[in-house]
Design an enzyme around this catalytic site. Structure first.
Site, short mmCIF file in Angstrom:
data_model
loop_
_atom_site.label_atom_id
_atom_site.label_comp_id
_atom_site.label_asym_id
_atom_site.label_seq_id
_atom_site.Cartn_x
_atom_site.Cartn_y
_atom_site.Cartn_z
CG ASP A 117 -0.34 -0.08 2.50
OD1 ASP A 117 0.88 -0.23 2.51
OD2 ASP A 117 -1.11 -0.06 3.46
CB SER A 118 4.45 1.76 -0.05
OG SER A 118 4.74 0.55 -0.92
CG ASP A 174 0.34 -4.03 2.07
OD1 ASP A 174 0.12 -4.80 3.05
OD2 ASP A 174 1.22 -3.18 1.86
CE LYS A 196 2.83 -5.98 3.60
NZ LYS A 196 2.49 -4.63 4.52
CD GLU A 250 0.09 -1.65 8.59
OE1 GLU A 250 -0.26 -0.90 9.45
OE2 GLU A 250 0.47 -1.15 7.45
CD GLU A 305 7.57 -0.82 7.26
OE1 GLU A 305 6.57 -1.31 7.10
OE2 GLU A 305 7.79 0.35 7.13
#
Ligand code: KIV
Length: 289
Positions: free
Chosen positions: A50-51, A89, A119, A121, A188
């Site tokens: 999602d970057s 993401d 993925k 969080e 991370e």
């Protein structure tokens, strides 16, 4: 130079690498063309992060990116790199709030994009979702340490696991995620002692993003490593500068247009000579009418 894969790299290969100690290179990727180049270069695993919100769309945080956008670009990466492991993401807000909604949105991502893994969080509140998805057979990677979607509560993008308590919490959460069925972890921005402890505590693959050498694989935002970001975190290796050659190509194009070198004869379509002659007569009649 690594060779392009002869066969698909999947979750079983990631697990095998974890066992054998072979390290896995992963890069973020957001489009079809780059995915093809990465596959050709032998990159086994791609993260559609999602970057994309930052490096593709120009937002300050990852929060604004939507699920339909993430599905669309993940499907593009899948088409560009059919042999790579593609991890998608789940964007902020798409898996929080209710278990049903989280499951539905993850299934949408898997069905519509063709990704191999998703993925999310990690937070204690996500343990039921992790269990439900693992039961449904979805490979889910739990993202711990610096969680960019939690920037609000973290108060900025600072490395995590700074205190013994915080570091212990990351190890404990890694084990809970493993117990809930996580297929792997992404750690991370944590010190190497923390990632080493996590790798020792769980037997599932651990991908590091600025998390030191103990991790089974490594990833970072590709743009940060190839000169496409104005600045990059200290853990990102500088792999090249594609920005310079791109700017040169674009300014050369401007010069060619301004000096009328472009378009030249070789850039123009040709009519058959008889049609051309007839057309030129016809157009003269039309204009003089
Ligand atoms: O969104 C992303 O690119 C990521 C990596 C930085 C790990 O989550």
């Amino acid at each position: 130079m690594p060779t392009p894969p002869a066969r698909k790299f999947g979750l079983s290969n990631l697990r095998a690498a974890r066992k054998s100690g072979e390290k896995v290179a992963m890069l973020t990727c957001y489009d079809y063309s780059t995915a093809g180049l990465m596959q050709k270069a032998g990159v086994p695993a791609l993260l559609v992060g999602d970057s994309a919100a930052n490096v593709v769309l120009g937002y300050d945080t990852t929060l604004p990116v939507s699920l339909p956008f993430m599905i669309e670009i993940t499907a593009a990466v899948r088409r560009g790199a059919p042999l790579c492991l593609v991890m998608a993401d789940m964007p902020f807000g798409s898996y929080q709030g209710s278990l049903d909604r989280g499951v539905r949105n993850v299934c949408k991502m898997v069905q519509r994009s063709g990704c191999d893994a998703v993925k999310i969080e990690a937070a204690a509140s996500q343990l039921p979702l992790m269990r439900e998805l693992a039961d449904a057979g979805v490979a889910v990677i739990a993202h711990l340490g610096l969680r960019p979607q939690a920037v609000g509560i973290l108060g900025g993008y600072r490395f995590q696991g700074r205190t013994a308590d915080e570091a212990g919490g990351i190890v404990a959460m890694s084990m809970q995620m493993r117990d809930a069925g996580a297929a792997g972890l992404l750690l991370e921005a944590v010190p190497p002692e923390v990632s080493k402890a996590v790798v020792e505590a769980v037997e599932i693959p651990v991908i590091g993003c600025g998390a030191g050498p103990a991790c089974d694989g490594h990833v970072f935002v590709t743009h940060d490593a190839i000169g496409l970001s104005p600045r990059s975190p200290r853990f990102v290796p500088q792999l090249g500068d594609v920005a310079g050659p791109m700017v040169n190509s674009f300014s050369d194009y401007v010069r060619r247009v301004q000096t009328r070198q472009y378009p030249a004869a070789e850039h123009c379509y040709e009519m058959p000579p008889a049609e051309k002659a007839e057309f030129l007569k016809k157009v003269e009649r039309i204009i003089s009418f």
